[in-house]
Design a protein around this motif. Structure first.
Motif, PDB file in Angstrom:
ATOM      1  N   SER A   1      15.505  10.856  -0.752  1.00 46.90           N
ATOM      2  CA  SER A   1      14.736  11.332  -1.908  1.00 46.90           C
ATOM      3  C   SER A   1      13.519  12.169  -1.500  1.00 46.90           C
ATOM      4  O   SER A   1      13.185  13.152  -2.172  1.00 46.90           O
ATOM      5  CB  SER A   1      14.284  10.147  -2.760  1.00 46.90           C
TER       6      SER A   1
ATOM      7  N   GLN B   1      14.729  15.592  -0.666  1.00 45.58           N
ATOM      8  CA  GLN B   1      15.110  16.277  -1.901  1.00 45.58           C
ATOM      9  C   GLN B   1      13.879  16.818  -2.622  1.00 45.58           C
ATOM     10  O   GLN B   1      13.878  17.956  -3.108  1.00 45.58           O
ATOM     11  CB  GLN B   1      15.877  15.316  -2.805  1.00 45.58           C
ATOM     12  N   HIS B   2      12.845  16.001  -2.661  1.00 46.17           N
ATOM     13  CA  HIS B   2      11.608  16.439  -3.319  1.00 46.17           C
ATOM     14  C   HIS B   2      10.981  17.608  -2.573  1.00 46.17           C
ATOM     15  O   HIS B   2      10.545  18.591  -3.183  1.00 46.17           O
ATOM     16  CB  HIS B   2      10.616  15.272  -3.402  1.00 46.17           C
TER      17      HIS B   2
ATOM     18  N   ARG C   1      10.107  21.497  -3.823  1.00 44.63           N
ATOM     19  CA  ARG C   1       8.835  22.200  -3.667  1.00 44.63           C
ATOM     20  C   ARG C   1       9.030  23.562  -2.992  1.00 44.63           C
ATOM     21  O   ARG C   1       8.433  24.562  -3.382  1.00 44.63           O
ATOM     22  CB  ARG C   1       7.870  21.346  -2.853  1.00 44.63           C
TER      23      ARG C   1
ATOM     24  N   TYR D   1      14.545  18.320  -7.601  1.00 41.90           N
ATOM     25  CA  TYR D   1      13.590  17.382  -8.212  1.00 41.90           C
ATOM     26  C   TYR D   1      14.340  16.286  -8.970  1.00 41.90           C
ATOM     27  O   TYR D   1      13.988  15.108  -8.903  1.00 41.90           O
ATOM     28  CB  TYR D   1      12.657  18.113  -9.187  1.00 41.90           C
TER      29      TYR D   1
ATOM     30  N   ALA E   1      15.886  13.606  -6.699  1.00 43.21           N
ATOM     31  CA  ALA E   1      14.874  12.674  -6.193  1.00 43.21           C
ATOM     32  C   ALA E   1      14.311  11.810  -7.317  1.00 43.21           C
ATOM     33  O   ALA E   1      14.079  10.607  -7.138  1.00 43.21           O
ATOM     34  CB  ALA E   1      13.751  13.446  -5.508  1.00 43.21           C
ATOM     35  N   ALA E   2      14.122  12.425  -8.482  1.00 47.81           N
ATOM     36  CA  ALA E   2      13.575  11.680  -9.625  1.00 47.81           C
ATOM     37  C   ALA E   2      14.535  10.585 -10.076  1.00 47.81           C
ATOM     38  O   ALA E   2      14.107   9.478 -10.438  1.00 47.81           O
ATOM     39  CB  ALA E   2      13.289  12.637 -10.782  1.00 47.81           C
TER      40      ALA E   2
ATOM     41  N   GLU F   1       6.673  11.169  -7.390  1.00 50.49           N
ATOM     42  CA  GLU F   1       6.214  12.550  -7.239  1.00 50.49           C
ATOM     43  C   GLU F   1       7.243  13.529  -7.803  1.00 50.49           C
ATOM     44  O   GLU F   1       6.883  14.539  -8.429  1.00 50.49           O
ATOM     45  CB  GLU F   1       5.942  12.866  -5.765  1.00 50.49           C
ATOM     46  N   ALA F   2       8.510  13.221  -7.590  1.00 56.33           N
ATOM     47  CA  ALA F   2       9.573  14.071  -8.109  1.00 56.33           C
ATOM     48  C   ALA F   2       9.668  13.944  -9.630  1.00 56.33           C
ATOM     49  O   ALA F   2       9.941  14.922 -10.326  1.00 56.33           O
ATOM     50  CB  ALA F   2      10.907  13.708  -7.461  1.00 56.33           C
TER      51      ALA F   2
ATOM     52  N   ASP G   1       6.992  16.150 -10.963  1.00 53.91           N
ATOM     53  CA  ASP G   1       7.326  17.565 -10.840  1.00 53.91           C
ATOM     54  C   ASP G   1       8.444  17.961 -11.798  1.00 53.91           C
ATOM     55  O   ASP G   1       8.442  19.069 -12.337  1.00 53.91           O
ATOM     56  CB  ASP G   1       7.718  17.893  -9.402  1.00 53.91           C
TER      57      ASP G   1
END
Length: 233
Positions: A44, A47-48, A52, A71, A74-75, A81-82, A85
């Motif tokens: 993850s 991925q994040h 970015r 995003y 990962a989310a 954080e993902a 974003d």
């Protein structure tokens, strides 16, 4: 005359790929390959990071749709954080149709995991009623969570809500306390508000000298409102 809540739903904008030297570009290409391999295996964090890079165009061609895809991966694994974003992408309509309701859903997921920026943002959108029903109590609740983690703009916003009595019983002394927290961190709007409180004796003993001190701190940062007040006091 008090500063309204500041709506900052911002984002990270890393150094652009085009500004890197050839050697740095070669190193970045290796980094991208490493992250891509890890991301494809379900990591993850990788991925994040790829999201970015694609959003900023660092090491790869800028591609909001690919940024959104990474995003989301990962989310969906719960990375806060993902989630933040991804909410930001929906909020601004980057790589996807703008959708404030979905933005609010992802901000809420990230905020629930303790992310101060997500908590601040969720507080603001509850305050303005964007993508969710306006609710001053929830706005204060989430803003205060961020403020207690040291988020300067959230501290300003909590101060504003205590000052005007939105979502809470009006308490100008607490407003001063929260303005001071933000001001001590260098937030120019909080410095302006604290100066006004001292100037008017609002929630604190009147002290024109301290008022000017705080106005000057804000003015030194280029705050036009503080600069205007200093010309008058």
């Amino acid at each position: 005359l008090y500063v309204a809540l500041i709506h900052q739903v911002g984002g990270h904008d890393p150094e652009q790929w085009q500004s890197l030297t050839v050697s740095q570009q070669q190193n970045m290409a290796m980094v991208i390959d490493m992250y891509t391999n890890a991301a494809n295996q379900g990591h993850s964090g990788a991925q994040h990071c790829l999201g970015r890079y694609y959003e900023a165009g660092k090491g790869v061609s800028r591609d909001f749709e690919k940024a959104l895809q990474w995003y989301r991966k990962a989310a969906d694994q719960g990375l806060p954080e993902a989630q933040f974003d991804l909410g930001r992408m929906y909020y601004h309509g980057r790589g996807v149709a703008q959708d404030h309701q979905k933005a609010a859903q992802w901000y809420r997921k990230a905020a629930g995991q303790g992310g101060a920026e997500a908590q601040h943002t969720l507080g603001v959108i509850y305050y303005v009623g964007q993508g969710i029903a306006q609710d001053y109590k929830k706005a204060l609740q989430w803003s205060r969570k961020a403020a207690e983690q040291g988020h300067a703009i959230a501290q300003l916003n909590v101060g504003v809500m205590y000052h005007v009595g939105q979502g809470v019983v009006q308490d100008k002394e607490k407003a001063v306390q929260w303005f001071r927290k933000g001001a001590d961190q260098g937030d120019a709007d909080a410095q302006l508000n604290l100066g006004k409180m001292y100037l008017n004796g609002d929630g604190v003993a009147q002290d024109p000298k301290k008022a000017v001190q705080w106005f000057r701190k804000a003015a030194d940062q280029g705050h036009a409102g503080a600069q205007s007040i200093l010309r008058l006091v």
